[in-house]
Design an enzyme around this catalytic site. Structure first.
Site, short mmCIF file in Angstrom:
data_model
loop_
_atom_site.label_atom_id
_atom_site.label_comp_id
_atom_site.label_asym_id
_atom_site.label_seq_id
_atom_site.Cartn_x
_atom_site.Cartn_y
_atom_site.Cartn_z
CB SER A 112 -6.15 -5.36 2.37
OG SER A 112 -7.21 -4.55 1.91
CE1 TYR A 125 -3.12 -1.09 -0.03
CE2 TYR A 125 -5.34 -2.02 -0.12
CZ TYR A 125 -4.23 -1.61 0.61
OH TYR A 125 -4.24 -1.74 1.98
N1 LIG Z 1 -5.61 1.92 6.75
C1 LIG Z 1 -6.42 0.98 6.29
O1 LIG Z 1 -7.63 1.20 6.11
C2 LIG Z 1 -5.88 -0.39 6.02
C3 LIG Z 1 -6.80 -1.44 5.83
C4 LIG Z 1 -6.32 -2.72 5.56
C5 LIG Z 1 -4.95 -2.93 5.47
N2 LIG Z 1 -4.08 -1.89 5.64
C6 LIG Z 1 -2.67 -2.18 5.55
O2 LIG Z 1 -2.05 -1.87 6.76
C7 LIG Z 1 -0.67 -1.62 6.54
C8 LIG Z 1 -0.26 -0.35 7.26
O3 LIG Z 1 -0.98 0.73 6.71
P1 LIG Z 1 -1.38 2.06 7.52
O4 LIG Z 1 -2.81 2.27 7.27
O5 LIG Z 1 -0.86 1.98 8.91
O6 LIG Z 1 -0.59 3.16 6.65
P2 LIG Z 1 0.45 4.30 7.05
O7 LIG Z 1 0.66 5.07 5.79
O8 LIG Z 1 -0.03 5.06 8.26
O9 LIG Z 1 1.75 3.51 7.46
C9 LIG Z 1 2.51 2.83 6.49
C10 LIG Z 1 3.97 2.92 6.90
O10 LIG Z 1 4.73 2.15 5.97
C11 LIG Z 1 5.90 2.88 5.64
N3 LIG Z 1 6.40 2.45 4.33
C12 LIG Z 1 5.86 2.72 3.10
N4 LIG Z 1 6.64 2.21 2.15
C13 LIG Z 1 7.69 1.60 2.77
C14 LIG Z 1 8.84 0.91 2.31
N5 LIG Z 1 9.08 0.76 0.99
N6 LIG Z 1 9.70 0.41 3.21
C15 LIG Z 1 9.48 0.57 4.54
N7 LIG Z 1 8.42 1.24 5.04
C16 LIG Z 1 7.53 1.76 4.16
C17 LIG Z 1 5.49 4.33 5.67
O11 LIG Z 1 6.61 5.20 5.82
C18 LIG Z 1 4.52 4.36 6.85
O12 LIG Z 1 5.19 4.65 8.06
C19 LIG Z 1 -0.48 -1.57 5.03
O13 LIG Z 1 0.02 -2.82 4.58
C20 LIG Z 1 -1.91 -1.37 4.53
O14 LIG Z 1 -2.06 -1.88 3.22
C21 LIG Z 1 -4.51 -0.64 5.92
#
Ligand SMILES: NC(=O)c1ccc[n+]([C@@H]2O[C@H](COP(=O)([O-])OP(=O)(O)OC[C@H]3O[C@@H](n4cnc5c(N)ncnc54)[C@H](O)[C@@H]3O)[C@@H](O)[C@H]2O)c1
Length: 248
Positions: free
Chosen positions: A139, A153
């Site tokens: 991130s 975070y």
């Molecule tokens: N959305 C953003 O702006 C953004 C930016 C940078 C990084 N990220 C990173 O991208 C990754 C995915 O995020 P996203 O935006 O797709 O979010 P999201 O909430 O759409 O998806 C996250 C998924 O992880 C699953 N999850 C949560 N805790 C879990 C656990 N303990 N075991 C197994 N699965 C689990 C959830 O059920 C969900 O399906 C994360 O690591 C997030 O930090 C997101």
């Protein structure tokens, strides 16, 4: 579309929604056999189609071990593991002086400990299987001051960036590569608190030089590259696909 991952087996955590789902779907389209791992088993199953859904809580080592064991029981070893699952506790996470120990621990349990457990058991499986590629979703908050309002975070993301470097250096001679992909602000359910608030959304888009939010599909190209042999000389690296946010 060319099938760049034919014959590969990939496990993607957090594949039930958002970025993880887009990665897993793209890997399927590229010919890989894909394990959709998620804490939310129904989301993993709904997303999976003909691929393999797997209920796995990355914060629980027994659950992670069972997930890899289920794969091994099918005679498969992961060539690619994307440690992508994560949480961001909006409404709880805050500037450091305002973060409760509970929020800190809950965030670390998934994002840092969970990524550690995913990577630890991926390495064990890959050592037995002759190598592989590990990709971690990082991130901007782990690289810059972008996450000032989210101390827990941001700290987990800084941690996973270091975990990737430690993994890459330790296992380079074993044929295991590890790299980090840094998405920008991407409109998934994770950040609905921001996307649902026009002022917050406009502010974060204004900090994105390309001038728009990311989509989950924006990072799938780099993921295919890192999952394939095209990236065979890349390890320990950070690939920023963030609309320019971390170069500001
Ligand atoms: N959305 C953003 O702006 C953004 C930016 C940078 C990084 N990220 C990173 O991208 C990754 C995915 O995020 P996203 O935006 O797709 O979010 P999201 O909430 O759409 O998806 C996250 C998924 O992880 C699953 N999850 C949560 N805790 C879990 C656990 N303990 N075991 C197994 N699965 C689990 C959830 O059920 C969900 O399906 C994360 O690591 C997030 O930090 C997101």
């Amino acid at each position: 579309m060319t099938a760049r991952l034919t014959g590969r087996t990939a496990l993607v955590t957090g594949a039930g929604s958002g970025i993880g789902r887009a990665i897993a779907d793209r890997f399927v389209a590229e010919g890989a056999r894909v394990v959709y791992a998620d804490r939310d088993g129904s989301a993993a199953a709904a997303a999976a189609g003909s691929a393999l859904p797997l209920t796995m809580d990355i914060s629980d080592e027994a659950s992670v071990e069972a997930g890899y064991a289920a794969l091994a029981a099918q005679g498969a070893s992961p060539d690619v593991v994307v440690a992508n699952a994560g949480v961001q506790l909006f409404g709880h996470d805050a500037k450091v002086a305002d973060v409760s120990l509970e929020t800190w621990n809950r965030t670390l349990a998934v994002n840092l400990t969970g990524t550690f457990l995913t990577v630890k058991h991926a390495v064990r499986a890959m050592l037995a299987g002759g190598g592989g590629s590990i990709i971690v979703t990082g991130s901007p908050t782990g690289l810059t001051g972008e996450g000032a309002d989210f101390a827990a975070y941001s700290s987990t993301k800084g941690g996973v960036h270091a975990l990737v470097r430690a993994t890459a250096m330790a296992y380079a001679r074993d044929g295991i590569r590890a790299n980090t992909v840094v998405p920008g602000y991407t409109e998934t359910s994770l950040v609905s608190t921001i996307s649902g608030d026009p002022e917050s959304r406009a502010a974060i888009v204004s900090r994105t030089p390309l001038g728009r939010p990311g989509t989950p599909e924006d990072v799938t190209g780099i993921m295919v590259y890192l999952a394939s042999d095209e990236s065979s000389y890349a390890t320990g690296a950070v690939f920023r696909v963030d609309g320019g946010m971390t170069s500001l």
